[in-house]
Enzyme design. Structure first.
Site, PDB file in Angstrom:
ATOM      1  CE  LYS A  53       0.826   1.340   4.476  1.00 21.61           C
ATOM      2  NZ  LYS A  53       1.605   2.537   4.821  1.00 21.61           N
ATOM      3  N   PRO A  99       9.554  -4.744  -0.247  1.00 23.58           N
ATOM      4  CG  PRO A  99      10.410  -2.684  -0.939  1.00 23.58           C
ATOM      5  CD  PRO A  99       9.459  -3.774  -1.337  1.00 23.58           C
ATOM      6  N   GLY A 138       7.425   1.389   4.659  1.00 22.20           N
ATOM      7  CA  GLY A 138       6.159   2.139   4.703  1.00 22.20           C
ATOM      8  C   GLY A 138       5.155   1.628   3.703  1.00 22.20           C
ATOM      9  N   GLY A 190       4.109  -6.548   5.665  1.00 23.54           N
ATOM     10  CA  GLY A 190       3.786  -7.503   6.732  1.00 23.54           C
ATOM     11  C   GLY A 190       2.303  -7.444   7.098  1.00 23.54           C
ATOM     12  CG  ASP A 206      -0.700   0.271   8.526  1.00 16.43           C
ATOM     13  OD1 ASP A 206      -1.370   1.158   9.077  1.00 16.43           O
ATOM     14  OD2 ASP A 206       0.475   0.434   8.140  1.00 16.43           O
TER      15      ASP A 206
HETATM   16  O1  C5P Z   1      -0.194  -1.043  15.193  1.00 12.89           O
HETATM   17  P1  C5P Z   1       1.214  -1.293  14.783  1.00 12.89           P
HETATM   18  O2  C5P Z   1       1.846  -2.418  15.539  1.00 12.89           O
HETATM   19  O3  C5P Z   1       1.373  -1.434  13.309  1.00 12.89           O
HETATM   20  O4  C5P Z   1       2.020   0.034  15.167  1.00 12.89           O
HETATM   21  C1  C5P Z   1       3.422   0.061  15.245  1.00 12.89           C
HETATM   22  C2  C5P Z   1       3.842   1.295  16.018  1.00 12.89           C
HETATM   23  O5  C5P Z   1       3.533   2.483  15.275  1.00 12.89           O
HETATM   24  C3  C5P Z   1       3.136   1.502  17.346  1.00 12.89           C
HETATM   25  O6  C5P Z   1       3.795   0.836  18.376  1.00 12.89           O
HETATM   26  C4  C5P Z   1       3.184   3.011  17.526  1.00 12.89           C
HETATM   27  O7  C5P Z   1       4.459   3.399  17.981  1.00 12.89           O
HETATM   28  C5  C5P Z   1       3.070   3.521  16.119  1.00 12.89           C
HETATM   29  N1  C5P Z   1       1.703   3.891  15.711  1.00 12.89           N
HETATM   30  C6  C5P Z   1       1.099   5.009  16.254  1.00 12.89           C
HETATM   31  N2  C5P Z   1      -0.152   5.371  15.851  1.00 12.89           N
HETATM   32  C7  C5P Z   1      -0.801   4.661  14.899  1.00 12.89           C
HETATM   33  C8  C5P Z   1      -0.199   3.530  14.317  1.00 12.89           C
HETATM   34  C9  C5P Z   1       1.061   3.166  14.750  1.00 12.89           C
HETATM   35  O8  C5P Z   1       1.674   5.681  17.117  1.00 12.89           O
HETATM   36  N3  C5P Z   1      -2.014   5.062  14.507  1.00 12.89           N
END
Ligand code: C5P
Length: 273
Positions: A8, A90, A94, A98, A132
């Site tokens: 994405k 990759p 971003g 995964g 995500d």
């Molecule tokens: O939810 P996920 O494990 O993908 O998020 C990884 C990290 O990204 C979180 O631990 C947080 O630090 C940050 N994050 C955030 N706000 C979001 C999504 C992710 O702060 N809306």
């Protein structure tokens, strides 16, 4: 069962505020793109994940097995799963590789077990795996809010070619969020941006870009380089480290970067990507 798992980009990404739980409230237009991993699923005695990329962990920390564990816990079903993951997207880029793998695993398991969960339930479970993941169960174009897990599917956008430029260095999402001061961001209206996209006049921005450039200063030079090559819109995807260039037919020439030409990818409700 063999399924493709797309990447994405975030066509715009607005961070609204930091929440008491440490996550950030966001509003973002997510778009799936035609850069795919492939996952091959077989029900088996025990779980086993193999991967074409030897640098990726294949234990229970991998989002594929996290999704399988969550599906088992939620449904109470008893099964093992063999998965082979052919990695093309990759990581630390971003591009949500995964997260897409986790959503693809949920979709596959639901189909292999004759649909114990309806689509809404699957989206809810996806949100428990990562912010995500739920997006990848959408139509491929979605306006996402909350920490990203509240997903509103949209009609496909006008097709266009996008160039993805991935430098060798990756970025860590928690590190980028850690450098962000959400109180000092421009007060752009995400609903207005969404309406602009829907009306065919795109308006790209990413509130994480400045923080990502602080974490990885080399990215600033890459962005300038791309802009000097004449790309009208050069934007970091998610927390980086890849940029996407929209609105130009010419392939970027950047030594040391992987370059991918992609299209927008969408799906209908009964079909996977
Ligand atoms: O939810 P996920 O494990 O993908 O998020 C990884 C990290 O990204 C979180 O631990 C947080 O630090 C940050 N994050 C955030 N706000 C979001 C999504 C992710 O702060 N809306």
């Amino acid at each position: 069962m063999k399924l493709r798992s797309p990447a994405k980009i975030n066509l715009f990404l607005r961070i609204l505020r930091r929440r008491p739980d440490g996550y950030h409230e966001l509003a973002s237009l997510f778009q799936a793109i035609s850069l795919f991993d492939t996952l091959d699923f077989t029900l088996a005695e025990r779980d086993q994940l193999t991967c074409s990329d030897p640098t990726l962990p294949t234990d229970s920390s991998n989002l594929v097995l996290k999704a399988a564990n969550l599906f088992r816990r939620k449904t109470g079903l008893n099964f093992g799963l063999h998965v082979h993951l052919d990695k093309k997207i990759p990581h630390q880029a971003g591009l949500g590789g995964g997260s897409g793998n986790a959503a693809t695993t949920l979709w596959a398991l639901n189909q292999l077990h004759n649909y114990p969960a309806n689509p809404e339930t699957l989206v809810q479970w996806a949100g428990e795996i990562g912010s995500d993941v739920a997006f990848f169960l959408s139509s491929g174009t979605a306006y996402c809010t909350g920490r990203g897990e509240i997903v509103q599917s949209l009609q496909p956008l006008h097709p266009q070619t996008i160039w993805i430029v991935k430098p060798s260095q990756g970025t860590s999402t928690p590190a980028v969020y850690g450098r962000l001061d959400a109180t000092r961001l421009p007060q752009r209206d995400p609903e207005l941006a969404l309406n602009q996209f829907l009306a065919g006049s795109p308006c790209y921005f990413n509130d994480l870009e400045e923080a990502a450039l602080l974490v990885t200063p080399k990215l600033a030079a890459l962005k300038s380089h791309l802009m000097s090559q004449g790309y009208p819109d050069v934007m970091l995807s998610g927390s980086g480290s890849s940029f996407f260039c929209a609105g130009a037919a010419m392939r970027p020439v950047i030594p040391g970067c992987e370059i991918y030409a992609v299209e927008f990818a969408n799906r209908t409700s009964d079909n996977w990507y």
